[in-house]
Design a protein around this motif. Sequence first.
Motif, mmCIF file in Angstrom:
data_model
loop_
_atom_site.group_PDB
_atom_site.id
_atom_site.type_symbol
_atom_site.label_atom_id
_atom_site.label_comp_id
_atom_site.label_asym_id
_atom_site.label_seq_id
_atom_site.Cartn_x
_atom_site.Cartn_y
_atom_site.Cartn_z
ATOM 1 N N CYS A 20 0.829 -1.205 0.000
ATOM 2 C CA CYS A 20 0.000 0.000 0.000
ATOM 3 C C CYS A 20 0.868 1.261 0.000
ATOM 4 O O CYS A 20 0.618 2.200 -0.763
ATOM 5 C CB CYS A 20 -0.934 -0.003 1.202
ATOM 6 S SG CYS A 20 -2.303 -1.190 1.063
ATOM 7 N N SER A 23 2.389 1.840 -3.324
ATOM 8 C CA SER A 23 1.439 2.276 -4.357
ATOM 9 C C SER A 23 1.367 3.803 -4.436
ATOM 10 O O SER A 23 1.203 4.371 -5.520
ATOM 11 C CB SER A 23 0.049 1.681 -4.088
ATOM 12 O OG SER A 23 -0.571 2.276 -2.962
ATOM 13 N N ARG A 26 4.568 5.063 -6.186
ATOM 14 C CA ARG A 26 4.486 4.886 -7.642
ATOM 15 C C ARG A 26 3.686 5.992 -8.314
ATOM 16 O O ARG A 26 3.914 6.307 -9.483
ATOM 17 C CB ARG A 26 3.852 3.524 -7.979
ATOM 18 C CG ARG A 26 4.789 2.350 -7.849
ATOM 19 C CD ARG A 26 4.271 1.148 -8.622
ATOM 20 N NE ARG A 26 2.944 0.751 -8.198
ATOM 21 C CZ ARG A 26 2.698 -0.049 -7.167
ATOM 22 N NH1 ARG A 26 3.710 -0.536 -6.447
ATOM 23 N NH2 ARG A 26 1.466 -0.370 -6.843
ATOM 24 N N TYR A 94 -4.690 1.303 -0.470
ATOM 25 C CA TYR A 94 -3.946 1.079 -1.719
ATOM 26 C C TYR A 94 -4.343 2.131 -2.746
ATOM 27 O O TYR A 94 -5.527 2.325 -3.047
ATOM 28 C CB TYR A 94 -4.236 -0.319 -2.261
ATOM 29 C CG TYR A 94 -3.314 -0.744 -3.380
ATOM 30 C CD1 TYR A 94 -2.171 -1.489 -3.107
ATOM 31 C CD2 TYR A 94 -3.571 -0.403 -4.704
ATOM 32 C CE1 TYR A 94 -1.307 -1.879 -4.118
ATOM 33 C CE2 TYR A 94 -2.718 -0.792 -5.719
ATOM 34 C CZ TYR A 94 -1.591 -1.524 -5.423
ATOM 35 O OH TYR A 94 -0.738 -1.908 -6.430
ATOM 36 N N MET A 247 -2.328 -6.496 -6.364
ATOM 37 C CA MET A 247 -1.890 -5.366 -5.541
ATOM 38 C C MET A 247 -0.542 -5.677 -4.883
ATOM 39 O O MET A 247 0.366 -4.844 -4.896
ATOM 40 C CB MET A 247 -2.939 -5.053 -4.459
ATOM 41 C CG MET A 247 -4.200 -4.423 -4.965
ATOM 42 S SD MET A 247 -5.277 -3.960 -3.574
ATOM 43 C CE MET A 247 -6.876 -4.004 -4.354
ATOM 44 N N GLY A 250 2.220 -5.261 -7.112
ATOM 45 C CA GLY A 250 2.391 -3.927 -7.678
ATOM 46 C C GLY A 250 1.873 -3.806 -9.098
ATOM 47 O O GLY A 250 2.311 -2.943 -9.862
#
Length: 252
Positions: A20, A23, A26, A94, A247, A250
């Motif tokens: 999470c 995320s 990113r 997330y 998830m 990724g």
Amino acid sequence: MVDINAFWFGPRLGAVHAACLKSFVRHGYTVRLHVYEPPTDLPEGVELFDAEQLMKRSELVSHGKTGSYALASDKYRYRILRAGLGIYVDADVYCLKPLPERNYLIGWENDKAVNGAVLAAPSDSRLVAYLNDVFLDRSFIPPWERKSRRHKLMLKKAIGLAADPTSMPWGTYGPALITHAVKSFGLEAEILPIDTFYPLHCSQLSLLYDADMTLADITTQRTCVVHLYNFLLPDRAIPETSPLGRMLAGKA
């Protein structure tokens, strides 16, 4: 882009929390993890923030009935907002796409209540001041409680037996308090639709393990993040092709 802040207490994040946090990295956010001691599995790109700067470790109390540190997390997230550090997110949220650029980030979890897993508000707002002040009031009586319950608490207060926050019902200082506050201050128009942050109800978590499901099946075009309710996730194998599997890899 406003910074993302999460709070953590414990030696390890685990796969879900690590995924999470990554995320948000990113998606270009500066991510700060507020800790007393660094976890051994800190994801690359996540910055550490000394939690002692906002809340002394001696204030780190757990919920009396469950032993959960959610109460301390509630207290800490309001301090993050007061300090003007940016957006608070639970470590099990997330990110699918950037969050809306708004002064207030508050989302309905169901038709009647909001959740604080994603939370932002101006540091000088009445909302932030109220959320922090409640923790200073050792004799706080939740206005939304039924009349008989409030009367009982008032009697105890009158004889010097004010209720300790750790003995109050689960969520008193979290979703219940935030819901009461935003309604009291007339901020309902600021609350985002359920599917923005909470597209998946906590009773539907098994969908995350379905190998034939995709994230598109459980989200909408408005969905920015998915709150995974990690403490409620079933302890079972996670198929690689499932929403949760993707998830963790990724790939969501």
